[in-house]
Design an enzyme around this catalytic site. Sequence first.
Site, PDB file in Angstrom:
ATOM      1  N   ASP A  13       0.811  -1.300  -0.070  1.00 40.43           N
ATOM      2  CA  ASP A  13      -0.091  -0.246  -0.053  1.00 40.43           C
ATOM      3  C   ASP A  13       0.909   1.484   0.047  1.00 40.43           C
ATOM      4  O   ASP A  13       0.455   2.351   0.645  1.00 40.43           O
ATOM      5  CB  ASP A  13      -0.939  -0.128   1.247  1.00 40.43           C
ATOM      6  CG  ASP A  13      -1.973  -1.271   1.311  1.00 40.43           C
ATOM      7  OD1 ASP A  13      -2.113  -1.971   0.208  1.00 40.43           O
ATOM      8  OD2 ASP A  13      -2.167  -1.738   2.350  1.00 40.43           O
ATOM      9  N   LYS A  16       1.916   2.013  -5.096  1.00 37.71           N
ATOM     10  CA  LYS A  16       2.369   1.468  -6.223  1.00 37.71           C
ATOM     11  C   LYS A  16       1.489   1.811  -7.511  1.00 37.71           C
ATOM     12  O   LYS A  16       2.064   2.144  -8.463  1.00 37.71           O
ATOM     13  CB  LYS A  16       2.859  -0.135  -6.128  1.00 37.71           C
ATOM     14  CG  LYS A  16       3.488  -0.479  -4.968  1.00 37.71           C
ATOM     15  CD  LYS A  16       3.779  -1.841  -4.891  1.00 37.71           C
ATOM     16  CE  LYS A  16       2.453  -2.560  -4.456  1.00 37.71           C
ATOM     17  NZ  LYS A  16       2.066  -2.169  -2.969  1.00 37.71           N
ATOM     18  N   GLY A  40      -4.542  -4.073  -3.782  1.00 39.61           N
ATOM     19  CA  GLY A  40      -5.330  -3.077  -4.208  1.00 39.61           C
ATOM     20  C   GLY A  40      -4.730  -1.875  -4.587  1.00 39.61           C
ATOM     21  O   GLY A  40      -3.971  -1.431  -3.583  1.00 39.61           O
ATOM     22  N   HIS A  41      -4.607  -1.578  -5.765  1.00 45.85           N
ATOM     23  CA  HIS A  41      -3.597  -0.515  -6.374  1.00 45.85           C
ATOM     24  C   HIS A  41      -4.685   0.576  -6.737  1.00 45.85           C
ATOM     25  O   HIS A  41      -5.637   0.318  -7.706  1.00 45.85           O
ATOM     26  CB  HIS A  41      -2.854  -1.143  -7.333  1.00 45.85           C
ATOM     27  CG  HIS A  41      -1.901  -2.220  -6.991  1.00 45.85           C
ATOM     28  ND1 HIS A  41      -0.935  -2.697  -8.007  1.00 45.85           N
ATOM     29  CD2 HIS A  41      -1.814  -2.695  -5.829  1.00 45.85           C
ATOM     30  CE1 HIS A  41      -0.339  -3.680  -7.200  1.00 45.85           C
ATOM     31  NE2 HIS A  41      -0.506  -3.509  -6.048  1.00 45.85           N
ATOM     32  N   GLN A 222       1.856  -6.012  -3.151  1.00 48.22           N
ATOM     33  CA  GLN A 222       2.444  -6.289  -1.811  1.00 48.22           C
ATOM     34  C   GLN A 222       3.696  -5.468  -1.463  1.00 48.22           C
ATOM     35  O   GLN A 222       4.075  -4.301  -2.423  1.00 48.22           O
ATOM     36  CB  GLN A 222       2.634  -7.545  -1.355  1.00 48.22           C
ATOM     37  CG  GLN A 222       1.122  -8.377  -1.322  1.00 48.22           C
ATOM     38  CD  GLN A 222       0.761  -8.853  -2.333  1.00 48.22           C
ATOM     39  OE1 GLN A 222       1.403  -9.498  -3.082  1.00 48.22           O
ATOM     40  NE2 GLN A 222      -0.559  -8.642  -2.637  1.00 48.22           N
TER      41      GLN A 222
END
Length: 428
Positions: A13, A16, A40-41, A222
Amino acid sequence: MSNLCVVGAQWGDEGKGKVIHFLSREAEYICRYQGGNNAGHTVVIGEDKFVLHLVPSGIIYPGKKCIIGNGVVINPQALLDEIKYLREKGVDVTGRLFISDMAHLIFPYHSMLDEAKERRKGKIGTTKRGIGPAYMDKVDRVGIRVCDLMDKDIFAHKLKDTLTMRNALLEKVYQRPGLKYKDLYLKYCDYAEQLRPYVTNTSIMVNEVMKKNKKVLLEGAQGVLLDVDFGTYPYVTSSNPSAGGACVGLGIGPNKIDKILGIIKAYVTRVGDGPFPTRLTSSLEEKIREKGAEYGATTKRPRRVGWFDAVMVKHSVRVSGIDSLAVMKLDVLDDLDKIKICTGYKYKNKIINEYPSQTVILEECKPCYEEWEGWKTSTVKIKKYQDLPSKAKKYLSRIKQLAGVPLSLISVGADKDATILLNKNFFK
Ligand code: GDP
Ligand code: IMO
Ligand code: MG
């Protein structure tokens, strides 16, 4: 060659998604190499916000081609939902999204095993997306791959075998009802037809693109401290987010990666369980969480928040060969009077400067802090490094000095335009 690998250098988080999208402008292909829909990007473009779990963040850029590599574990329902979500937001993936035929699939029994295991003692705080159990099957050589799904007979045979084993685990170890073969088989055969147009040997594809000297971005999910080898084991994910994971997760040689960009927040967050030496326990944690909107993009869980940890980042720089760092969310610290940086840990009256391999040691480490004065001015509209408040520049140059690598990008807001560039040549 001009291939750039983007790696999270903390506990995920870091931002990225924003950086990948920003750099996609220059890239021809954007390739995810590990993880699954635990990621979750987030990409913010003006009023529009996208949260992507499996599809590379470059897809939002018109015309860019995206690959989901063999190192990713794919939940077909989650992928189809994401394709639909993108279409509804005006992003058509047709002819631009490619899925490795060697990627392993996530089945409902994987998520059920994740969930059941989490309820037991010694929980990891997983996203319960079945990521660990799917990688477990891969390593146990009973996993089912995309290429298996593409052949009904092979798929039927493999599903029968693996389901028998995993139902036994669910029923005997976790006292949960197993799943019915027929229902699962039919459901996945339906997925097979929907996914077929995207499936190919992406290792051949990416190597051909690289041979033509096109710019390729390799997107990690990650972060290094969640890496199954280099993270805070066992409080990690089940893949290798570190740069080395990009080679095996895409089928490219290590000599194909030219540059590695590490992404860090100007502080640290962690979602899920596990040790966190610099965690704030005061009301300041809540203040930073609210200002930085520190809630999981996948699970919506509140993220724990702490001071910047240079011991951790030095470790990430080393194990991933990071050439330069992007520092995200500097703006979140704009109002603080004092800001701390952890430069080492105190463990049993000794100072440790390297990240300990043993998690129980890390749990007992007390951070050694330097205190820096806050800049108490908004940075959100700043576009040039020289225009940043001098106290912010001092803070950043200390991060650079401790990490031992240059800073190449500073982010002062979620939007793609809230970006200060220190380097114009990321790919070479
Ligand atoms: P990722 O998993 O590394 O892609 O990061 P996430 O998307 O899970 O979390 C990063 C969050 O921070 C997202 O909500 C982004 O929109 C937001 N973000 C990224 N960069 C900045 C920044 O510089 N400032 C602020 N305030 N928010 C940012
Ligand atoms: P992105 O790509 C932050 C964490 C989980 C848990 C541990 C194991 O958005 O940075 P898993 O479901 O992978 O078995 O959970 O890893 N985790 C993440 N934390 N960002 C992520 O992805 C994460 N993906 C997994 O919270 O602690
Ligand atoms: Mg995220």
